[in-house]
Design a protein around this motif. Structure first.
Motif, mmCIF file in Angstrom:
data_model
loop_
_atom_site.group_PDB
_atom_site.id
_atom_site.type_symbol
_atom_site.label_atom_id
_atom_site.label_comp_id
_atom_site.label_asym_id
_atom_site.label_seq_id
_atom_site.Cartn_x
_atom_site.Cartn_y
_atom_site.Cartn_z
ATOM 1 N N GLY A 7 0.844 -1.188 0.000
ATOM 2 C CA GLY A 7 0.000 0.000 0.000
ATOM 3 C C GLY A 7 0.883 1.243 0.000
ATOM 4 N N ASN A 8 0.619 2.129 -0.922
ATOM 5 C CA ASN A 8 1.334 3.400 -0.988
ATOM 6 C C ASN A 8 0.367 4.481 -0.512
ATOM 7 N N TRP A 9 0.534 4.850 0.754
ATOM 8 C CA TRP A 9 -0.422 5.810 1.334
ATOM 9 C C TRP A 9 -0.255 7.216 0.759
ATOM 10 N N LYS A 10 0.856 7.466 0.094
ATOM 11 C CA LYS A 10 1.171 8.817 -0.414
ATOM 12 C C LYS A 10 1.095 9.815 0.745
ATOM 13 N N MET A 11 0.758 11.076 0.467
ATOM 14 C CA MET A 11 0.759 12.074 1.550
ATOM 15 C C MET A 11 -0.635 12.160 2.165
ATOM 16 N N GLY A 87 11.505 6.138 -7.293
ATOM 17 C CA GLY A 87 11.167 6.469 -8.673
ATOM 18 C C GLY A 87 9.693 6.425 -8.986
ATOM 19 N N HIS A 88 8.851 6.619 -7.963
ATOM 20 C CA HIS A 88 7.417 6.727 -8.262
ATOM 21 C C HIS A 88 7.211 7.863 -9.268
ATOM 22 N N SER A 89 6.255 7.700 -10.142
ATOM 23 C CA SER A 89 6.089 8.706 -11.215
ATOM 24 C C SER A 89 5.780 10.090 -10.653
ATOM 25 N N TYR A 159 5.502 -1.969 -12.355
ATOM 26 C CA TYR A 159 5.073 -1.333 -13.606
ATOM 27 C C TYR A 159 3.846 -0.496 -13.296
ATOM 28 N N GLU A 160 3.991 0.797 -13.430
ATOM 29 C CA GLU A 160 2.890 1.723 -13.143
ATOM 30 C C GLU A 160 2.726 2.693 -14.301
ATOM 31 N N PRO A 161 1.833 2.361 -15.240
ATOM 32 C CA PRO A 161 1.584 3.327 -16.312
ATOM 33 C C PRO A 161 1.059 4.626 -15.696
ATOM 34 N N TRP A 163 -0.688 7.041 -16.680
ATOM 35 C CA TRP A 163 -2.076 7.378 -16.977
ATOM 36 C C TRP A 163 -3.069 6.510 -16.194
ATOM 37 N N ALA A 164 -2.587 5.445 -15.592
ATOM 38 C CA ALA A 164 -3.483 4.567 -14.825
ATOM 39 C C ALA A 164 -3.489 4.913 -13.341
ATOM 40 N N ILE A 165 -2.541 5.759 -12.920
ATOM 41 C CA ILE A 165 -2.414 6.059 -11.491
ATOM 42 C C ILE A 165 -3.461 7.075 -11.059
ATOM 43 N N GLY A 166 -4.270 6.669 -10.113
ATOM 44 C CA GLY A 166 -5.268 7.569 -9.544
ATOM 45 C C GLY A 166 -6.354 7.984 -10.522
ATOM 46 N N SER A 167 -6.409 7.338 -11.671
ATOM 47 C CA SER A 167 -7.339 7.754 -12.723
ATOM 48 C C SER A 167 -8.617 6.925 -12.725
ATOM 49 N N GLY A 202 0.861 -1.568 -10.750
ATOM 50 C CA GLY A 202 0.195 -0.506 -10.000
ATOM 51 C C GLY A 202 -0.514 0.453 -10.941
ATOM 52 N N GLY A 203 -1.639 0.977 -10.471
ATOM 53 C CA GLY A 203 -2.425 1.919 -11.272
ATOM 54 C C GLY A 203 -3.875 1.517 -11.247
ATOM 55 N N SER A 204 -4.629 2.145 -10.307
ATOM 56 C CA SER A 204 -6.068 1.911 -10.191
ATOM 57 C C SER A 204 -6.434 0.449 -9.950
ATOM 58 N N VAL A 205 -5.627 -0.227 -9.125
ATOM 59 C CA VAL A 205 -6.030 -1.560 -8.665
ATOM 60 C C VAL A 205 -7.089 -1.372 -7.582
ATOM 61 N N GLY A 222 1.030 -6.242 -6.302
ATOM 62 C CA GLY A 222 0.492 -4.938 -6.688
ATOM 63 C C GLY A 222 1.025 -3.816 -5.811
ATOM 64 N N LEU A 223 1.056 -2.631 -6.399
ATOM 65 C CA LEU A 223 1.351 -1.412 -5.645
ATOM 66 C C LEU A 223 0.055 -0.604 -5.672
ATOM 67 N N ILE A 224 -0.493 -0.391 -4.483
ATOM 68 C CA ILE A 224 -1.873 0.084 -4.370
ATOM 69 C C ILE A 224 -1.893 1.471 -3.742
ATOM 70 N N GLY A 225 -2.437 2.435 -4.440
ATOM 71 C CA GLY A 225 -2.526 3.788 -3.894
ATOM 72 C C GLY A 225 -3.847 3.996 -3.174
ATOM 73 N N GLY A 226 -4.785 4.626 -3.849
ATOM 74 C CA GLY A 226 -6.051 5.020 -3.236
ATOM 75 C C GLY A 226 -6.728 3.916 -2.441
ATOM 76 N N ALA A 227 -6.770 2.713 -3.011
ATOM 77 C CA ALA A 227 -7.492 1.621 -2.349
ATOM 78 C C ALA A 227 -6.768 1.093 -1.115
HETATM 79 P P1 PGA Z 1 -3.588 4.254 -7.402
HETATM 80 O O1 PGA Z 1 -2.031 4.616 -7.177
HETATM 81 O O2 PGA Z 1 -3.776 2.836 -6.915
HETATM 82 O O3 PGA Z 1 -4.328 5.253 -6.581
HETATM 83 O O4 PGA Z 1 -3.852 4.371 -8.869
HETATM 84 C C1 PGA Z 1 -1.014 3.680 -7.425
HETATM 85 C C2 PGA Z 1 0.320 4.287 -7.119
HETATM 86 O O5 PGA Z 1 0.506 5.495 -7.343
HETATM 87 O O6 PGA Z 1 1.231 3.583 -6.638
#
Ligand code: PGA
Length: 245
Positions: A7-11, A87-89, A159-161, A163-167, A202-205, A222-227
């Motif tokens: 889980g990537n809680w971000k800020m 190296g997160h995008s 692998y985190e496209p 355009w798929a991150i947080g979208s 990773g990217g909108s999982v 998986g690398l999971i942001g929002g969820a």
């Molecule tokens: P997301 O983020 O799951 O919210 O798309 C993934 C990430 O940035 O690692």
């Protein structure tokens, strides 16, 4: 290979919200579960359910000294981290991190005994221009240049496209299969012991697409942001990684 769901809680977070979130996690057999929390909350997150491992979201390329604002890999280790995202995008795009710096951060992590989760991936414009593997070749190549092929087998890749991150729009099963297969082949072709390297997507999982995404060949987690900010969603994704049990 044991799957890793990080889980990537971000800020995001607060002492109160983090406590609820951490208390809602239960380890899922057969899956390695990690939470990558903001630096100030590492101390708090040391108190967490058994079987959940700890990570950070960035690390300095330097070991110690006059680098105001930086946090070293040794400090992360001291607070119980096993993983660190590099190296997160968002760091590449918003904070000017280049490919070589990402490689140096991965090296600093490995030197200290941490496992770097190295993120790669293309923007939408790069995909539209059919430059996906050109971009990933450049990003991976810089890491291999800094680490050397042998040490590179000690990293986790994500692998985190972009355009798929947080979208809300994850890459398709076919797109993920193609890129993950190509990354595995790239590692093989560059002297990196590819079988040892976990490649996360990773990217909108989300809970509702996790099962089909984890079913794709060469997806090792998986690398999971929002969820990852809702315990129930993160748990559902981890159960999907375990095969839906
Ligand atoms: P997301 O983020 O799951 O919210 O798309 C993934 C990430 O940035 O690692």
């Amino acid at each position: 290979m044991t799957r890793l769901v990080a889980g990537n809680w971000k800020m995001n977070g607060s002492l109160a919200a983090n406590r609820d979130l951490l208390d809602g996690l239960v380890s899922v057999p057969g899956v390695e579960m990690a939470v990558c929390v903001p630096y100030p909350y590492l101390a708090q997150a040391r108190q967490r359910p058994d079987g959940i491992v700890l990570g950070a979201q960035d690390v300095s390329e330097y070991a110690a000294g006059a680098y105001t604002g930086e946090v070293s890999a040794a400090m992360l280790l001291e607070f119980g981290c096993r993983y660190v995202i590099v190296g997160h995008s968002e760091r590449r795009a918003l904070f000017g991190e280049g490919d070589v710096m990402v490689g140096r951060k991965a090296l600093a992590a490995l030197h200290a005994g941490l496992v770097p989760i190295v993120c790669v991936g293309e923007t939408l414009a790069e995909r539209d221009e059919a430059r996906v593997m050109e971009v990933i070749d450049r990003q991976l190549g810089a890491v291999r240049e800094v680490l050397g092929a042998a040490a590179m087998s000690g990293v986790v890749l994500a692998y985190e496209p972009v355009w798929a991150i947080g979208s809300g729009r994850s890459a398709s099963v076919a797109q993920i299969a193609e890129v993950h297969g190509a990354i595995r082949a790239w590692l093989d072709g560059h002297g990196v012991s590819a079988g040892a390297v976990r490649i996360l997507y990773g990217g909108s999982v989300k809970p509702d697409n996790a099962l089909e995404l984890f079913d794709v060949p060469h997806v090792d987690g998986g690398l999971i942001g929002g969820a990852s900010l809702a315990a129930a969603d993160f748990m559902a994704i981890c159960r999907a990684a375990a095969g839906g049990v």
